[in-house]
Scaffold this active site. Sequence first.
Site, short mmCIF file in Angstrom:
data_model
loop_
_atom_site.label_atom_id
_atom_site.label_comp_id
_atom_site.label_asym_id
_atom_site.label_seq_id
_atom_site.Cartn_x
_atom_site.Cartn_y
_atom_site.Cartn_z
N GLY A 6 -1.41 16.46 -13.16
CA GLY A 6 -2.16 16.68 -14.40
C GLY A 6 -2.16 18.14 -14.81
N TYR A 14 0.17 22.55 -14.16
CA TYR A 14 0.77 23.49 -15.11
C TYR A 14 0.38 24.93 -14.81
CZ TYR A 14 2.52 24.98 -19.75
OH TYR A 14 3.22 25.57 -20.79
N GLU A 19 27.49 24.92 -10.40
CA GLU A 19 28.51 24.31 -9.53
C GLU A 19 29.08 23.06 -10.19
OE1 GLU A 19 29.67 25.91 -7.16
OE2 GLU A 19 28.07 27.42 -7.20
#
Lengths: 663, 663
Positions: free
Chosen positions: A398, A402, A422
């Site tokens: 939730g 962040y 790559e």
Amino acid sequence: MAPSRNRKIPKEPAEGDFTLFLWGPEKFARRESILKAFTTNPIFSKTSVILPSLARKDAWTRAAHQARELIRLKLQHNWSHTQFMEAIRLTDNMLPVQPQFRIFLSNLERQMTDEQKAIWVPKAERFEIFGSYAQTELGHGSNVRGIETTATFDRQRDEFVIESPTLSSTKYWIGTTGVWATHSIVVAMLIIAGKDHGNHLFLTQIRELETQRLMPGVEIYELGPKAFQGMLGTDNGAMRFHGVRIPREQMLMRNARVERDGTYVAPKNEKHSYGSMVTVRAIMAESTGWDLLKPVAVVYYYTSYRKQFRKNKEQEEETTVLDYASVQHRLIPLLAQATALVLVGQRIKKAYDAYTANYIKTGDFSQLEDFHLQTVGAKVYSTEIAGHGVETCRIMCGGHGYHALSGFGRMYANAINAVTYEGDNYVVGQQVPRAILKHWQNGTEAELPTLSYLSRLRETEREAPRIESLKDWFKPEVQRWALEERLVNLVQQHIEDTSAGRDTSYACHALTMAHGDFVYWKGFYELLQDLQQSSKPFLEPVASLFNVFALSVLQVPHHATLAAALPLSQAQHKTLRLAKSAAVEELAEKHLSDVIAAYGFTEYELDSALARSDKEPYGALFEEGAVRSEMSGDGMAHLWPMMVDTRQMWRRSREERGGKARL
Amino acid sequence: MAPSRNRKIPKEPAEGDFTLFLWGPEKFARRESILKAFTTNPIFSKTSVILPSLARKDAWTRAAHQARELIRLKLQHNWSHTQFMEAIRLTDNMLPVQPQFRIFLSNLERQMTDEQKAIWVPKAERFEIFGSYAQTELGHGSNVRGIETTATFDRQRDEFVIESPTLSSTKYWIGTTGVWATHSIVVAMLIIAGKDHGNHLFLTQIRELETQRLMPGVEIYELGPKAFQGMLGTDNGAMRFHGVRIPREQMLMRNARVERDGTYVAPKNEKHSYGSMVTVRAIMAESTGWDLLKPVAVVYYYTSYRKQFRKNKEQEEETTVLDYASVQHRLIPLLAQATALVLVGQRIKKAYDAYTANYIKTGDFSQLEDFHLQTVGAKVYSTEIAGHGVETCRIMCGGHGYHALSGFGRMYANAINAVTYEGDNYVVGQQVPRAILKHWQNGTEAELPTLSYLSRLRETEREAPRIESLKDWFKPEVQRWALEERLVNLVQQHIEDTSAGRDTSYACHALTMAHGDFVYWKGFYELLQDLQQSSKPFLEPVASLFNVFALSVLQVPHHATLAAALPLSQAQHKTLRLAKSAAVEELAEKHLSDVIAAYGFTEYELDSALARSDKEPYGALFEEGAVRSEMSGDGMAHLWPMMVDTRQMWRRSREERGGKARL
């Protein structure tokens, strides 16, 4: 029933059979000694500085000092190259020394003659020179054949002249080249007497050893910031060559050769050229699973602390978030898939190392094609799962996921770029279907262990097992049938599309993922069978992880179009769904906490405010996130007068307008 | 056949019917005037500073100065609140003034009495006070009922006393509160004479207007850095209250009231409480599509410039990347889906604004439940598609997409957090299935336009249309049948799961997405029908977008488990796959460049080195990314001696060890 739980976040690495099985004894031992060295060394502290708040150059400066200290530790403790590379990974900061062994030295060893090695390998090993590998160009990524940089042989002076003829030939994204490296292995088109002999490798000095200044004719810029504040510790470079001269002896000549008189001696085998990519991909196959396991562990610790809502109105306390299906059905498949990546990836890496050692001795590269296929498949499959899986973990937490200090942002930024470096997964991934098609058409699949399953395609009548209850889905033969059936249908579709002249570059990504599902299922199953011989106490949790892996990749496939390739009745879809739920719930209730404990990531490795050994997540977020913010208190006091004045602007503008009105 | 193309990146907004249809005339006009104001004002320049390289506090400082200038512009030009909010979005920098109208003033207007409004609304409108909205707590996100902050009525002094009793009650993630805000609308539990009356809103001054210093009893910290270097312009705050007193008149009393003697007058209707979430979600429904359209446009411009490999060996030049199916089949569905989000989102927002205007006048909130459902569904659906879609765009651009200056990193960081804020999608998304279940069981679906499709569930015999060729998939009735069929099967599954007492919190996310697919398809289809009445020249491209939308959400569903819910024969799966390909290719070949041109995003709006009007992408990456890097040239010269010395360490350590040996 609530999952069994053990919320203690270890300060020290865990112990025990299960732990050694998951880590492998050697890797576990290396990790212990690295952790010992790091946790007592302030320069490697992950909490004393808040990197995401710093200016980029200050963050890189820290990485450079860590790199220096790491070199000192290697010299002091005589760490192996592997140990050194794993130490870099433990900093979570991709130091400028990362390419030294991963791609610089590994190329010297594979591509230089013994005489050349005698000169250069020791210099690289003891960091007398700082190395990088310059292949990608501004205009040429996955398509190596498009490379424009030239190395022209000057017979007079017995030198090569390196030249960047165009803007698009600028070497770009070259790791550790913006500030750090003194020598770079440059991939360039070899030209002798006007004739183009294709790409070869040239060891080129780019900075003076005594001053760090650029060599004459070398133009280098540091690349600037990355998306997501990623790779803060890496000084990628943009590099151009203007008539840069190197002695003939600095072309890497183990396979192809240029003689004094300009005679070109072609390599016995072209395949050598992709050796270095194979090496890096083998390393990735082994490492990506670990990139996913850490966020999985953070989510486990955080969601078994966080409470939200009540599952049933009666209960006193709010429900622990980990007890919701919405978390369990996202988290536990990732734990099982990451475990598959780690266990099967280790096998691929081990086998490839054995092959290379033998190849360097005997020059036998007969298995190269199979390893190429294995590693490219593993690279695509594992980076897709790990990269997107890390972000799923963040989102599961939730809002607090962040916050930079929850660590997921850093983990994602440093994991997701692997789907494009790559070799872009959508581009290099096509090598799997291409190989499938080739061997299918030549009937040579038996030559490549990786593709042996193709023989099933030739069975005109593939008999489907009876699938009537959710229990049936726990039978290995049912899982194998479903994975093969899906794969075989996609191969058939791919053959149709190709013969119909359709562009398969999109559709075949799903095929590559289905191929990976089967290859990893098979590898995981073999491991499980070995384990069943030895009645280890951790057989049950591993079997449980195996079932979650198999049923989750079948019910929630890694590409949405895969579902349609497995023809099941609605009833069978339903039993599959319920079987996967049962497998997830069993793992959650019986084994989850043991598995997490067995991996036993220390708080240093997790580096998340949501997983501290001495603080609860809320306390850590509050103290480390908020209280310590450089913008807290009077950190921004110099702007206060501006804000106060801004709140007066309406008066002034009213007076102005009033004034105008009166005129 | 190669797609039609127009690679010119506009400096100025585009013109024309099609443009006005996509933007809506009002929004288009607002945007033009904002762009005029911004592009001539250095403080809003997006190229003069490289934000991702700065220390966080320096990046925020710039945002604060932009906020001040924006207030000046609003006062000068008398911009509407909508215009002001759209101007903030155009800075791509979430300024500290963002909450002022979005959530602060909108709550004053909806929740204050007329007497209260007369005092406070003008102050807020002219920025005499800086506002924020304090709901989320460290321990309580989506579950508003869990909020612990208290507001206790002190009858003696006719005041409320705001208190944060625990660490977990700390107001957390509060936008613009870390440094900027002077007043905050605090959500707290109202307590009168020991009795708890649930959550209410309290306008609380948190900083002195004359000094910006904290008010007595108010403890605030700035929250620290975010994941992905996101929201650089936002000073989120952690806030605690220690006996903070406010006059009784500062409780927002339009609905519930506390009288002088402490009498509590309950609101006529509880639903008011989620009004403010509905408002923000309605804004999000309208805006998220635009967040996805910009990266889509950047990918279009970049991939029609970039060349890589050759599709067929014969061709002279390398193939333009946009011509590969691997790009078209990722990019074009996102263009169609973003268009659906924008067109249908505009309708939702318009309808909701009309409802609120009427509600504030008449107090009629009869439609609130339907709007709640519409907006929560739109929030979940649109943020999932936009957030993940932005990242798909970045990944489509390969390595260069990972450069910060390509802009995708910023776009993702500022879009993906929407899946967890304003309610975690997995949590608030459950409100859709809950409503479905309730109205299904009460047989009241007809009351809610959004759920009217449920009536089909009651038809015992649902007749399937004949689907034999790919052409059939272009018939609206076939698309509708497939979307409804999938949805209806998921609703049945949800009903079964619920009655079996299963935890549906994971499974029902797929149902919410399928609900969104159908709702947006229906809305898009109605728009298309209106358009067909008026034979506009852009009918064809819009119809083409509509078909790509419908077929892509069916063939590559937004949740991998959706595919199993649509029972199709293998032959039908094949025709669906080919139909989607045909739709994508038609759009790519005939309309793509017109649609991109019609949106006509300016280089200022795109803010990407991959989309400059006066530079090709490679040149821009080289000059802006590399040449301008603060770490280029001798930017890091202070570290050169350290690097030179590090290359000598091996000698010293050898001597040391030699020395030891001799002892």
